[in-house]
Design a protein around this motif. Structure first.
Motif, mmCIF file in Angstrom:
data_model
loop_
_atom_site.group_PDB
_atom_site.id
_atom_site.type_symbol
_atom_site.label_atom_id
_atom_site.label_comp_id
_atom_site.label_asym_id
_atom_site.label_seq_id
_atom_site.Cartn_x
_atom_site.Cartn_y
_atom_site.Cartn_z
ATOM 1 N N THR A 171 0.883 -1.299 0.009
ATOM 2 C CA THR A 171 0.073 -0.024 -0.066
ATOM 3 C C THR A 171 0.720 1.054 0.065
ATOM 4 O O THR A 171 1.931 1.324 0.407
ATOM 5 C CB THR A 171 -0.912 0.176 1.256
ATOM 6 O OG1 THR A 171 -0.017 0.154 2.442
ATOM 7 C CG2 THR A 171 -1.668 -1.199 1.329
ATOM 8 N N GLN A 172 0.345 2.334 -0.445
ATOM 9 C CA GLN A 172 1.009 3.694 -0.357
ATOM 10 C C GLN A 172 1.212 4.215 0.988
ATOM 11 O O GLN A 172 2.172 4.729 1.095
ATOM 12 C CB GLN A 172 0.275 4.511 -1.329
ATOM 13 C CG GLN A 172 0.901 6.021 -1.415
ATOM 14 C CD GLN A 172 2.175 5.886 -2.161
ATOM 15 O OE1 GLN A 172 2.391 5.162 -3.386
ATOM 16 N NE2 GLN A 172 3.382 6.526 -1.731
ATOM 17 N N LYS A 173 0.294 3.833 1.966
ATOM 18 C CA LYS A 173 0.469 4.095 3.317
ATOM 19 C C LYS A 173 1.706 3.563 3.933
ATOM 20 O O LYS A 173 2.495 4.170 4.468
ATOM 21 C CB LYS A 173 -0.577 3.737 4.013
ATOM 22 C CG LYS A 173 -0.640 3.923 5.486
ATOM 23 C CD LYS A 173 -1.912 3.536 6.241
ATOM 24 C CE LYS A 173 -1.797 3.795 7.708
ATOM 25 N NZ LYS A 173 -3.115 3.424 8.458
ATOM 26 N N VAL B 190 7.513 3.738 5.544
ATOM 27 C CA VAL B 190 8.932 3.303 5.472
ATOM 28 C C VAL B 190 9.856 4.614 4.875
ATOM 29 O O VAL B 190 11.077 4.854 5.453
ATOM 30 C CB VAL B 190 9.232 2.201 4.668
ATOM 31 C CG1 VAL B 190 10.522 1.815 4.210
ATOM 32 C CG2 VAL B 190 8.390 1.161 5.158
ATOM 33 N N ASN B 191 9.295 5.342 4.048
ATOM 34 C CA ASN B 191 9.910 6.490 3.679
ATOM 35 C C ASN B 191 10.172 7.473 4.574
ATOM 36 O O ASN B 191 11.351 7.966 4.867
ATOM 37 C CB ASN B 191 9.384 6.937 2.488
ATOM 38 C CG ASN B 191 10.241 8.088 1.760
ATOM 39 O OD1 ASN B 191 9.916 9.326 1.904
ATOM 40 N ND2 ASN B 191 10.997 8.005 0.694
ATOM 41 N N TYR C 178 10.825 -2.046 0.685
ATOM 42 C CA TYR C 178 12.051 -1.076 0.804
ATOM 43 C C TYR C 178 12.620 -0.487 -0.412
ATOM 44 O O TYR C 178 12.855 0.695 -0.360
ATOM 45 C CB TYR C 178 13.244 -2.075 1.370
ATOM 46 C CG TYR C 178 14.311 -1.168 1.868
ATOM 47 C CD1 TYR C 178 14.291 -0.261 2.730
ATOM 48 C CD2 TYR C 178 15.503 -1.299 0.815
ATOM 49 C CE1 TYR C 178 15.558 0.392 3.069
ATOM 50 C CE2 TYR C 178 16.887 -0.360 1.296
ATOM 51 C CZ TYR C 178 16.554 0.195 2.255
ATOM 52 O OH TYR C 178 17.875 0.867 2.527
ATOM 53 N N THR C 179 12.360 -1.342 -1.519
ATOM 54 C CA THR C 179 12.834 -0.710 -2.809
ATOM 55 C C THR C 179 12.125 0.460 -3.245
ATOM 56 O O THR C 179 12.332 1.636 -3.874
ATOM 57 C CB THR C 179 12.839 -1.881 -4.022
ATOM 58 O OG1 THR C 179 13.831 -2.889 -3.405
ATOM 59 C CG2 THR C 179 13.417 -1.164 -5.273
ATOM 60 N N LEU C 180 10.535 0.291 -3.155
ATOM 61 C CA LEU C 180 9.835 1.447 -3.302
ATOM 62 C C LEU C 180 9.973 2.633 -2.694
ATOM 63 O O LEU C 180 9.605 3.889 -3.147
ATOM 64 C CB LEU C 180 8.266 0.812 -3.507
ATOM 65 C CG LEU C 180 7.911 -0.270 -4.528
ATOM 66 C CD1 LEU C 180 6.364 -0.844 -3.965
ATOM 67 C CD2 LEU C 180 7.909 0.550 -5.706
#
Length: 214
Positions: free
Chosen positions: A11-13, A18-19, A146-148
């Motif tokens: 999900t974008q959330k 994480v970001n 993590y990659t996203l």
């Protein structure tokens, strides 16, 4: 381990979460997308003698770069094989009054600044708690998550990567051996699919190099 892109539920959330967490460990890096003549303007005066290869031929000057208060000067020997450590030389010196002119030139160069994060496989050795937290969020595809989250910081088409975390081509490094090593610069050769990573060893005060090839 890379996850397959099919049937991944992220999900974008979670990406945003994480970001946000990764911003606490982000470092700044400088990227040169091409090492061309515009960077090879002047060999610094402190280089009294250009390094030579085993045939006595001078190595090719690839440019000088700024990392914090240090001047990094790179030479490459295109006549040697990949697995020979003498192929590249990185000279590191602190800036002083003798470097005023070259510093002015280097500061005018066009550079690309970016946030730098460790690759997924190194994250567990540097920041175990963050690694475990990401896994807890998405147990099936933590690498993809993590990659996203790092996607906006990824810079793949470059020749020189300065500062930040090493952007390893492959996961074949014993990261525990890097505890006393400060990353300086990666020189990437696209024609040979190879990279040369330079470190300053805090215990021996020497410049160490690790080579990788896809």
């Amino acid at each position: 381990m890379k996850s397959k892109t099919q049937q991944i539920s992220i999900t974008q959330k979670d990406i945003d979460s994480v970001n946000k967490q990764l911003k606490t460990i982000a470092l700044h890096a400088v990227v040169y997308t091409e090492v061309s003549a515009q960077y090879n303007t002047m060999i610094p005066d402190h280089i009294e003698e250009i390094p030579t290869n085993e045939k006595g031929m001078p190595m090719q000057f690839k440019g000088s770069f700024i990392l914090h208060d240090q001047l990094l000067t790179l030479f490459v020997d295109t006549d040697k094989n990949f697995n020979q450590c003498e192929k590249h030389r990185l000279c590191v010196t602190n800036f002083d009054s003798s470097h005023i002119e070259i510093k002015k030139i280097l500061e005018k160069q066009r550079i690309l600044k970016c946030r730098s994060y460790p690759i997924w496989e190194e994250l567990i050795h540097r920041f175990l708690s963050i690694h475990k937290w990401i896994v807890s969020i998405n147990k099936n595809h933590p690498w993809s998550l993590y990659t996203l989250a790092c996607k906006n910081s990824e810079k793949s088409n470059y020749s020189v990567y300065i500062g930040g975390y090493p952007q390893w081509r492959i996961n074949n490094v014993d990261y525990r051996t890097l505890k006393s090593m400060n990353f300086l610069l990666e020189y990437r050769q696209h024609d040979t699919n190879s990279s040369y990573y330079f470190f300053n060893c805090t215990t021996t005060k020497s410049i160490e190099m690790i080579m990788q090839k896809d």
